[in-house]
Write an enzyme that holds these catalytic residues in place. Structure first.
Site, PDB file in Angstrom:
ATOM      1  N   ASP A   1      -3.543   5.980 -18.166  1.00  0.00           N
ATOM      2  CA  ASP A   1      -2.899   4.802 -17.148  1.00  0.00           C
ATOM      3  C   ASP A   1      -3.808   4.904 -16.420  1.00  0.00           C
ATOM      4  O   ASP A   1      -4.717   5.603 -15.266  1.00  0.00           O
ATOM      5  CB  ASP A   1      -1.712   5.379 -17.106  1.00  0.00           C
TER       6      ASP A   1
ATOM      7  N   TYR B   1      -3.165 -11.721 -11.755  1.00  0.00           N
ATOM      8  CA  TYR B   1      -3.529 -10.283 -12.053  1.00  0.00           C
ATOM      9  C   TYR B   1      -1.896  -9.786 -12.974  1.00  0.00           C
ATOM     10  O   TYR B   1      -0.645 -11.000 -12.306  1.00  0.00           O
ATOM     11  CB  TYR B   1      -3.059 -10.312 -10.555  1.00  0.00           C
TER      12      TYR B   1
ATOM     13  N   ASP C   1       3.329  -1.910 -21.796  1.00  0.00           N
ATOM     14  CA  ASP C   1       3.774  -1.362 -20.743  1.00  0.00           C
ATOM     15  C   ASP C   1       4.728  -2.250 -20.904  1.00  0.00           C
ATOM     16  O   ASP C   1       4.481  -3.710 -20.656  1.00  0.00           O
ATOM     17  CB  ASP C   1       3.278  -1.762 -19.670  1.00  0.00           C
TER      18      ASP C   1
ATOM     19  N   LYS D   1      -3.886  -3.680 -14.476  1.00  0.00           N
ATOM     20  CA  LYS D   1      -5.078  -3.011 -15.464  1.00  0.00           C
ATOM     21  C   LYS D   1      -4.543  -2.646 -16.740  1.00  0.00           C
ATOM     22  O   LYS D   1      -2.778  -2.818 -17.588  1.00  0.00           O
ATOM     23  CB  LYS D   1      -5.873  -1.912 -15.002  1.00  0.00           C
TER      24      LYS D   1
HETATM   25  C1  F6R Z   1      -1.209  -0.809 -10.803  1.00  0.00           C
HETATM   26  C2  F6R Z   1      -0.199  -0.347 -11.313  1.00  0.00           C
HETATM   27  C3  F6R Z   1       0.928  -0.422  -9.290  1.00  0.00           C
HETATM   28  C4  F6R Z   1       1.319  -1.947  -9.126  1.00  0.00           C
HETATM   29  C5  F6R Z   1       2.182  -1.276  -7.466  1.00  0.00           C
HETATM   30  C6  F6R Z   1       2.763  -2.266  -7.181  1.00  0.00           C
HETATM   31  O1  F6R Z   1      -1.710  -1.116 -12.912  1.00  0.00           O
HETATM   32  O2  F6R Z   1       0.826  -1.019 -11.876  1.00  0.00           O
HETATM   33  O3  F6R Z   1      -0.187   0.171  -9.164  1.00  0.00           O
HETATM   34  O4  F6R Z   1       0.341  -2.443  -9.664  1.00  0.00           O
HETATM   35  O5  F6R Z   1       2.607  -0.447  -8.423  1.00  0.00           O
HETATM   36  O6  F6R Z   1       3.436  -2.932  -7.740  1.00  0.00           O
HETATM   37  P1  F6R Z   1       4.815  -3.966  -8.043  1.00  0.00           P
HETATM   38  O7  F6R Z   1       3.214  -5.646  -7.391  1.00  0.00           O
HETATM   39  O8  F6R Z   1       5.412  -4.630  -8.867  1.00  0.00           O
HETATM   40  O9  F6R Z   1       5.062  -3.527  -7.072  1.00  0.00           O
HETATM   41 MG    MG Z   2      -0.090   1.476 -17.495  1.00  0.00          MG
HETATM   42 MG    MG Z   3       3.482  -1.092 -14.889  1.00  0.00          MG
END
Ligand code: F6R
Ligand code: MG
Ligand code: MG
Length: 389
Positions: free
Chosen positions: A133, A230, A13, A233
């Site tokens: 994903d 964190y 990513d 994933k």
């Molecule tokens: C899961 C993922 C998204 C983010 C969510 C919050 O792997 O990438 O669901 O966790 O969009 O993202 P932030 O904290 O970057 O705003």
């Molecule tokens: Mg991803």
């Molecule tokens: Mg991402």
């Protein structure tokens, strides 16, 4: 002596357009440009660049073997350039999976995910690459079990004498960093006992038992364990071989005729239905999902991906097919049922899995506001909680 050929799928990513849902063109182009150059120079023989949701996926076919430093470096430099471009464009989550800076010969453990397989080319070698994903490597446990061990999925396990000897599964304990090999059908129950916990035990390789022919390889990275916090994933990839004494293409795809539950989805914190989609629908939108999986079918021939008359690799977008409409419909029905439950388990992951998310930071604020209740019965659980206060 059959020709040895390596299939490497390396993904990262590097940043997404408008949130975490897709990889835009300029980043895909960087992948294409770098891999085309490596192909001209002879480092790789064929390539295909695509994306699964917000993950840039590099499929490379070459003669350099697994864990080759030049191949890993090619992927690493490609991801770094794409991440820099993503930064300049102020794309979201630029460089998200690039967790380390100094490359020292192997991309494993640095953030990107890797599935690699060196094969001795058969007379004809059909392969399938899966990329998902908004989920994690254990998401492949269930289909791997069904493809290579479940006679209700794979007719060949019952009908074809070349398959009746069964398969060996390598299972990684991603928490304790250990691995074990189990043979099916003899150890099927023990296998399920382990891989039924996909957050900890992950099927990493599968071999045909009678001759050790490599049949599947899966990425096993756990980003949060590398980073110690964190970081989303690990959106896994997998390479599977099919036909002629291995499960048929249709047996490899049959587990995806229905949706099933995987961990991930929004904020890596929810159970969600895995939805098989064609490349055009490989974008995680609704509640950052639902978790999606694409499947590419191709042939490996003389060290390359078999190509058309214009030299383009022939890739079949396997889930771009009405045969998977039912699974997609099921996925969306399950998705909407789960979302009605909001943040109540089992829609949200259990407490143990939530330890690896941002939830503990929120709970931390309440820590000092808790008071003891009047009647305290001293249970072992209470002593444990007290000790952790
Ligand atoms: C899961 C993922 C998204 C983010 C969510 C919050 O792997 O990438 O669901 O966790 O969009 O993202 P932030 O904290 O970057 O705003
Ligand atoms: Mg991803
Ligand atoms: Mg991402």
């Amino acid at each position: 002596m059959a020709q040895k050929t390596t299939i490497s799928v390396i993904k990262c990513d590097v940043g997404s357009l408008a949130g975490h849902h897709t990889v835009p063109n300029p980043l895909l182009k960087i992948g294409e440009k770098r891999l085309a150059r490596a192909q001209e120079k002879g480092l790789i023989n064929s390539h295909y660049v695509f994306h699964a949701g917000d993950d840039l996926e590099l499929l490379m076919v070459h003669d350099q073997g697994e864990d080759n430093s030049e191949i890993h470096k090619l992927a690493w430099e490609t991801f770094k350039e794409a991440a820099e471009r993503a930064s300049k464009l102020k794309l979201y989550g630029a460089g998200q999976d690039i967790l380390k800076t100094a490359f020292s010969g192997n991309i494993r453990g640095m953030g990107p995910g890797v599935a690699e397989m060196e094969i001795e080319e058969r007379k004809s070698d059909p392969l399938i690459v899966f990329a998902a994903d908004k989920t994690e490597p254990g998401a492949f446990n269930y289909p791997m079990f069904r493809i290579f061990a479940d006679p209700t999925n794979t007719a060949g396990l019952v009908i074809d004498p070349n398959l009746t000897g069964g398969f060996r599964f390598e299972v990684l304990d991603v928490i304790a960093n250990q691995k074990v090999v189990l043979k099916c059908p003899e150890e099927m129950y023990e296998l399920i006992a382990l891989i039924g916990t996909p957050g900890r035990y992950v099927v990493s390789h599968v071999w045909r038992a009678r001759d050790d022919v490599i049949s599947a390889a899966t990425s096993t990275t756990r980003l949060s364990l590398i980073a110690g916090k964190y970081v989303g994933k690990d959106d896994p990839v997998s390479v599977v071989r099919a036909q002629h004494g291995l499960p048929a293409l249709g047996e490899v795809l049959a587990p995806f005729m229905h949706s099933y539950f995987v961990e991930g989805w929004m904020r890596g914190s929810h159970w969600g239905p895995l939805m098989p989609v064609g490349l055009k629908d490989s974008r995680c939108t609704a509640f950052d999902g639902p978790p999606r999986i694409v499947a590419l079918g191709f042939q490996v021939a003389n060290g390359e991906i078999a190509a058309d008359d214009d030299g383009r690799p022939m890739i079949s977008d396997l889930f771009d097919d009405p045969a998977f409409d039912l699974a997609r419909r099921e996925a969306m029905e399950i998705a909407s049922t789960l979302r009605r439950m909001g943040e109540f388990e089992p829609a949200r992951l259990g407490a143990e899995a939530m330890e690896y998310t941002t939830l503990p930071k929120v709970l931390e604020k309440l820590k000092d506001r808790f008071e003891s209740t009047e009647i305290e019965v001293e249970t072992p659980e209470l002593s444990r909680v007290k000790a952790n206060r």
